[in-house]
Design an enzyme around this catalytic site. Sequence first.
Site, PDB file in Angstrom:
ATOM      1  N   SER A   1      -1.124  -0.911 -12.923  1.00  0.00           N
ATOM      2  CA  SER A   1      -2.459  -0.395 -13.250  1.00  0.00           C
ATOM      3  C   SER A   1      -2.594   1.105 -13.006  1.00  0.00           C
ATOM      4  CB  SER A   1      -3.519  -1.136 -12.425  1.00  0.00           C
ATOM      5  OG  SER A   1      -3.484  -0.731 -11.061  1.00  0.00           O
TER       6      SER A   1
ATOM      7  N   THR B   1     -14.493   5.785   0.750  1.00  0.00           N
ATOM      8  CA  THR B   1     -14.519   5.333  -0.642  1.00  0.00           C
ATOM      9  C   THR B   1     -15.494   4.158  -0.752  1.00  0.00           C
ATOM     10  OG1 THR B   1     -12.561   3.945  -0.264  1.00  0.00           O
ATOM     11  CG2 THR B   1     -12.199   6.158  -1.139  1.00  0.00           C
TER      12      THR B   1
ATOM     13  N   ALA C   1       4.047   1.713  -1.097  1.00  0.00           N
ATOM     14  CA  ALA C   1       4.723   1.885  -2.376  1.00  0.00           C
ATOM     15  C   ALA C   1       3.734   2.218  -3.485  1.00  0.00           C
ATOM     16  CB  ALA C   1       5.507   0.619  -2.727  1.00  0.00           C
TER      17      ALA C   1
ATOM     18  N   LYS D   1       0.815  -1.218   0.000  1.00  0.00           N
ATOM     19  CA  LYS D   1       0.000   0.000   0.000  1.00  0.00           C
ATOM     20  C   LYS D   1       0.850   1.270   0.000  1.00  0.00           C
ATOM     21  CE  LYS D   1      -4.189  -1.974   1.931  1.00  0.00           C
ATOM     22  NZ  LYS D   1      -4.887  -1.814   0.647  1.00  0.00           N
TER      23      LYS D   1
ATOM     24  N   GLN E   1     -19.941   2.995  -6.074  1.00  0.00           N
ATOM     25  CA  GLN E   1     -20.866   4.023  -5.578  1.00  0.00           C
ATOM     26  C   GLN E   1     -20.178   5.370  -5.369  1.00  0.00           C
ATOM     27  OE1 GLN E   1     -23.876   2.827  -2.527  1.00  0.00           O
ATOM     28  NE2 GLN E   1     -22.748   0.896  -2.478  1.00  0.00           N
TER      29      GLN E   1
ATOM     30  N   GLY F   1     -16.267   2.363  -3.772  1.00  0.00           N
ATOM     31  CA  GLY F   1     -16.153   1.587  -5.004  1.00  0.00           C
ATOM     32  C   GLY F   1     -16.990   2.197  -6.113  1.00  0.00           C
TER      33      GLY F   1
ATOM     34  N   ASN G   1     -12.401   2.592   3.309  1.00  0.00           N
ATOM     35  CA  ASN G   1     -13.445   2.095   2.418  1.00  0.00           C
ATOM     36  C   ASN G   1     -14.602   1.599   3.291  1.00  0.00           C
ATOM     37  OD1 ASN G   1     -12.754  -0.478   3.360  1.00  0.00           O
ATOM     38  ND2 ASN G   1     -11.625  -1.038   1.517  1.00  0.00           N
TER      39      ASN G   1
ATOM     40  N   ALA H   1      -5.204  -2.232  -5.896  1.00  0.00           N
ATOM     41  CA  ALA H   1      -4.563  -0.913  -5.860  1.00  0.00           C
ATOM     42  C   ALA H   1      -5.475   0.239  -6.263  1.00  0.00           C
ATOM     43  CB  ALA H   1      -3.291  -0.870  -6.698  1.00  0.00           C
ATOM     44  N   ALA H   2      -6.770  -0.004  -6.437  1.00  0.00           N
ATOM     45  CA  ALA H   2      -7.675   1.099  -6.768  1.00  0.00           C
ATOM     46  C   ALA H   2      -7.721   2.120  -5.633  1.00  0.00           C
ATOM     47  CB  ALA H   2      -9.075   0.566  -7.053  1.00  0.00           C
ATOM     48  N   GLY H   3      -7.818   1.625  -4.394  1.00  0.00           N
ATOM     49  CA  GLY H   3      -7.829   2.542  -3.253  1.00  0.00           C
ATOM     50  C   GLY H   3      -6.526   3.305  -3.122  1.00  0.00           C
ATOM     51  N   ASP H   4      -5.409   2.622  -3.371  1.00  0.00           N
ATOM     52  CA  ASP H   4      -4.102   3.286  -3.297  1.00  0.00           C
ATOM     53  C   ASP H   4      -3.975   4.353  -4.380  1.00  0.00           C
ATOM     54  OD1 ASP H   4      -3.394   1.563  -1.226  1.00  0.00           O
ATOM     55  OD2 ASP H   4      -2.540   0.090  -2.613  1.00  0.00           O
TER      56      ASP H   4
END
Length: 302
Positions: A293, A222, A43, A41, A226, A224, A186, A251-254
């Site tokens: 990504s 967060t 990095a 998380k 929504q 997602g 989240n 890694a979307a949250g990161d």
Amino acid sequence: MDAKVVVVGSLNMDLVARATRLPRGGETLAGDSFFTVPGGKGANQAVAVARLGGSVAMIGNVGDDAYGQQLRQALQVEGVDCQAVSVCDGVSSGVALIVVDASSQNAIVIIPGGNGLLSAEAVQRFDALLQAAEIVICQLEVPLETVGWTLARARELGKTVILNPAPASEPLPAQWFAHIDYLTPNESEAEALTGLPVTDQDSARRAAEQLLKLGAGKVIVTLGAQGALFVSANGSQHFPAPHVEPLDTTAAGDTFIGGFAAGLSQGMGEGEAIAFGQRAAALSVTRAGAQPSIPYARELQS
């Protein structure tokens, strides 16, 4: 040039297996593919800041193995200041074992390795980086005592403090909240921190208001697909998520955190920085892997 953003946290090598579904307990399941990719998380968030236009330094540990060399090199290639990424003798680097199913949901097991040896004293050795920063970001993949010390030190220095409470499984120490400008859980993390169920905007708002009562400055939950809910003493605002077809949510949250911090460091207002982070996160879930990504700022220009 001094880094405007300093990330204190974890570096992991992600060992990723893709399968049609997640295995059940005791089951051996044939997978579709396997690859290794730099993650962790801390990095991931540092790479996201760098790719999205921010100036960033990383404080963390790797082991004295091939993964450690690769993790450090992956950050350096992105322009992340790695002077404070230290090598710990006799231990492995952090590893994350990740299974991703056909619907892009994942299950993850973390082995801390060098991350578990990141002490407050280790962070303190690089206090000059904290002093020079504008924004300090922490997560929960290194020892909690280290996170607590870093939050307090960053507050003492008058920095903007972001805590991404991931992975959270229980409430945070009460004394931490007064040090946090932006708390960014989240849904499941907000539930773990408050004990309140979080399933939609209304329940997210209730959980966020509870976190404000505990002393957090502002809360971004967060959600997602929504979107995200920003809650402060002045009320709340919902930010709808861009619609995309997800491939891999790793890694979307990161990416969101890195984009938000990069935006703030470049002078964006809170709302603009949240929307910027959301656009980056939405693009990231259309691609496989953690750091691969994460998009570049030029890809978000419309």
